[in-house]
Structures are given as structure tokens and as C-alpha cells.
Design a protein around this motif. Sequence first.
Motif, PDB file in Angstrom:
ATOM      1  N   GLY A 170       1.048  -1.223  -0.045  1.00 34.68           N
ATOM      2  CA  GLY A 170       0.023   0.093  -0.049  1.00 34.68           C
ATOM      3  C   GLY A 170       0.887   1.375  -0.043  1.00 34.68           C
ATOM      4  N   ALA A 171       2.237   1.153  -0.085  1.00 36.63           N
ATOM      5  CA  ALA A 171       2.986   2.426  -0.336  1.00 36.63           C
ATOM      6  C   ALA A 171       3.196   2.740  -1.726  1.00 36.63           C
ATOM      7  N   LEU A 172       2.097   3.684  -2.000  1.00 38.88           N
ATOM      8  CA  LEU A 172       2.060   4.230  -3.534  1.00 38.88           C
ATOM      9  C   LEU A 172       2.592   5.547  -3.649  1.00 38.88           C
ATOM     10  N   GLU A 173       2.741   5.939  -5.029  1.00 39.61           N
ATOM     11  CA  GLU A 173       3.320   7.205  -5.312  1.00 39.61           C
ATOM     12  C   GLU A 173       2.258   8.315  -5.224  1.00 39.61           C
ATOM     13  N   PHE A 174       0.865   7.715  -5.317  1.00 41.92           N
ATOM     14  CA  PHE A 174      -0.113   8.879  -5.445  1.00 41.92           C
ATOM     15  C   PHE A 174      -0.392   9.667  -4.007  1.00 41.92           C
ATOM     16  N   ASP A 175      -0.782  10.957  -4.180  1.00 37.72           N
ATOM     17  CA  ASP A 175      -0.984  11.690  -2.903  1.00 37.72           C
ATOM     18  C   ASP A 175      -2.551  11.258  -2.397  1.00 37.72           C
ATOM     19  N   LEU A 176      -2.543  10.440  -1.710  1.00 39.35           N
ATOM     20  CA  LEU A 176      -3.944   9.823  -1.221  1.00 39.35           C
ATOM     21  C   LEU A 176      -4.057  10.489   0.229  1.00 39.35           C
ATOM     22  N   GLU A 177      -5.400  10.253   0.773  1.00 37.12           N
ATOM     23  CA  GLU A 177      -5.956  10.596   2.138  1.00 37.12           C
ATOM     24  C   GLU A 177      -5.391   9.454   2.916  1.00 37.12           C
ATOM     25  N   GLU A 178      -5.391   8.205   2.415  1.00 31.32           N
ATOM     26  CA  GLU A 178      -5.006   7.061   3.032  1.00 31.32           C
ATOM     27  C   GLU A 178      -3.559   6.887   3.470  1.00 31.32           C
ATOM     28  N   LYS A 179      -2.580   7.946   2.825  1.00 30.31           N
ATOM     29  CA  LYS A 179      -1.415   7.748   3.056  1.00 30.31           C
ATOM     30  C   LYS A 179      -0.684   7.531   4.394  1.00 30.31           C
ATOM     31  N   SER A 180      -1.472   8.326   5.367  1.00 32.15           N
ATOM     32  CA  SER A 180      -1.242   8.057   6.918  1.00 32.15           C
ATOM     33  C   SER A 180      -1.283   6.612   7.435  1.00 32.15           C
ATOM     34  N   GLU A 181      -1.922   5.837   6.605  1.00 35.51           N
ATOM     35  CA  GLU A 181      -2.001   4.433   6.810  1.00 35.51           C
ATOM     36  C   GLU A 181      -0.942   3.427   6.485  1.00 35.51           C
ATOM     37  N   GLU A 182       0.066   4.012   5.666  1.00 31.72           N
ATOM     38  CA  GLU A 182       1.100   3.318   5.208  1.00 31.72           C
ATOM     39  C   GLU A 182       1.926   2.592   6.289  1.00 31.72           C
ATOM     40  N   ILE A 183       2.355   1.431   5.878  1.00 32.25           N
ATOM     41  CA  ILE A 183       3.029   0.525   6.683  1.00 32.25           C
ATOM     42  C   ILE A 183       4.570   1.062   6.679  1.00 32.25           C
ATOM     43  N   MET A 223      -5.318  -1.582   3.090  1.00 29.67           N
ATOM     44  CA  MET A 223      -6.097  -2.465   2.622  1.00 29.67           C
ATOM     45  C   MET A 223      -5.541  -4.079   2.919  1.00 29.67           C
ATOM     46  N   GLY A 224      -6.343  -4.900   3.201  1.00 29.77           N
ATOM     47  CA  GLY A 224      -5.905  -6.323   2.997  1.00 29.77           C
ATOM     48  C   GLY A 224      -4.976  -6.812   4.016  1.00 29.77           C
ATOM     49  N   HIS A 225      -4.412  -7.753   3.442  1.00 29.40           N
ATOM     50  CA  HIS A 225      -3.317  -8.454   4.243  1.00 29.40           C
ATOM     51  C   HIS A 225      -2.075  -8.786   3.613  1.00 29.40           C
ATOM     52  N   PRO A 226      -1.205  -7.665   3.421  1.00 23.62           N
ATOM     53  CA  PRO A 226      -0.148  -7.626   2.483  1.00 23.62           C
ATOM     54  C   PRO A 226       0.829  -8.887   2.525  1.00 23.62           C
ATOM     55  N   LYS A 227       1.187  -9.193   3.691  1.00 27.15           N
ATOM     56  CA  LYS A 227       2.314 -10.228   3.920  1.00 27.15           C
ATOM     57  C   LYS A 227       1.698 -11.522   3.594  1.00 27.15           C
ATOM     58  N   ALA A 228       0.339 -11.869   3.957  1.00 24.76           N
ATOM     59  CA  ALA A 228      -0.262 -13.046   3.421  1.00 24.76           C
ATOM     60  C   ALA A 228      -0.368 -13.042   1.957  1.00 24.76           C
TER      61      ALA A 228
END
Length: 301
Positions: free
Chosen positions: A12-25, A282-287
Motif C-alpha cells: 500500500g505504499a504508493l506514489e499517489f497523493d492519497l488521503e490514506e497515506k497516513s495508514e502506510e506501513i 487494505m487487506g493482508h499484504p504479507k499473506a
Amino acid sequence: MIKIANAPCSWGALEFDLEEKSEEIGFEQVLDEIKETGYVGTELGDWGYMPTTPSLLRQEVDKRGLQLLGAFVPVALADPTKHEQGITTALKTAELMYQAGYKNAFIVLADDNGTVPERTKNAGRISPQMGLTKEQWEHYAKGANHIAKIVKDTFGIRTVFHHHCAGYIETPEEIDKLMSLTDPELLGLCLDMGHYAFGGGNPMEALKKYSNRIWHVHFKDFDPEIAQLSREGQGDYFDAIKRGVFCKLGDGAVDFKEIVDHLNEIGYSDWIVVEQDILPGMGHPKACAQANRDYIKTLGL
């Protein structure tokens, strides 16, 4: 021997300027989990996501026994006034990788995706009328060639172009046009299986057509049923991602066995990077990363 990597966008670490950025791992967890799920390389992610001091970057990547193999650089190439900033960003990124000792890494050049409302709204259903004008094509190709040349001349680092939904180079026809207008000695193609399928094409056709120009490969699957649901709901590119249009490898429409067979046939011996684009939180990245690595093993890699 083909090597398998994963990238921060799968977390979920994307280059876009998103509201969800604060949730980045954080990058430490991402690198740990890339290692723990059986991958041997990673890409840099958005500038500033990982350390931008060469020694610290090298330390973090080395301590997990990984390699760094590329960095995504978005540039609004259709606008010539944005080219100088694009050159600055590309050189800054290339210098970081070079000084950290990753001299074989790629600049993964792309459009500034998600910034043109019409293209973002209509991702996966682009019509010719939504494309570049003749003048814009000239600016686009000139900018891509120039960035690739200056990066190569300065650091010896090669550049690949990443076609991408929600940007100007999305459809097979647009990719063909860009390839025809750019220097094959300077600009390679980063073939992304999921984006090519979402953009309306069969990635095997691109793989055969551009075998000599594909220097970098992204493995991403695509679920056409989810794309259709998003389309029916008038959803944009980010809506499709939120719904899971880029599903786990093997769950979508891309024939990865056929692709791997052809990569082996043509003697491709560089990196395959798994990218399962999700939004932060979003989701379960490691799994998913583990499931994707296990699936690739069934293909003999």
C-alpha cells in the motif's frame, strides 16, 4: 537465472497523493516481510519512503540480504514545462541508487499517473479521443528520451518505461506509439502484466512483440469481473483498486505459465517484481506476498 522481488506498493505504499497515506506501513516492516516471504529483492518505492542517504539505504537493504533493483519516477511527460523537474527527480533517484552501490538498478519512468481526471476516471476503458495530441506525443517522447539519456550519461543507469492505467500510456496502441517514437537503445519497456491486461491487451502479445526491449518485468494479475463491477458503478481507477482489481497471482485473467515459459524461451535472466497494488490499510499484504511467492514457485521460479 530469473530472480523474484516484491515492492512496497504491494503493502500500500504508493506514489499517489492519497488521503490514506497516513495508514502506510513503515519501510522496515515492508523489507522484513519481503525477506520473510521468500523474495530476494525490492524496489525503492516513493521518494522518501526508504532512507535517502546512500549508506543508510544500503545498510537497511543489506541487513535483510536483499537487492535494490529499481525506483519508480513519475513525470508528467506530456507537459514540457514539467520536464526539467522530471530530470531533477530522475537524477536524484539515480544518484541515490548509484551511490548506494546499486549500479544495475533501473529508473522506472512513468507518467504522473492519477493526475489527469479524464484518464483516472476512465482507466480500463480509454478511447482514442482521450489520448495525446500530435504535439503532446512529440513532447512526451522527447522528454522520455532525454531523461533516459541524461541518467545513462551521468550514472550509467538504464531507464525503462512503465505503462500504467490512469496515465497517458495505458492501452496497447499507446504503448506501441511510445515505443515507436523513442530510442530502443535508451529506453526499455517495463512490462506490467496486470496493467497491460487492465488497459485492454493480452500481455503475451506485448511480450512477443517487444522481447528485445523488455528489460524489466512486473508480475501483477487482473480480475476482469471486478473491473466490470467498477465500470458499472462508474468507478475510477482508485475504485477499481479498492475493489481488488489487482488480485493475487493465479486468481485473475493473466496466464503466467505461458508468460514464464516464454521468458525462459527467450533467455530472460533479470528480475521479476511482484506488484499487487493496494491502497494503504487494505487487506493482508504479507499473506498475499506469501501466496504470490508460493504461486510463482509452482511455475518453476
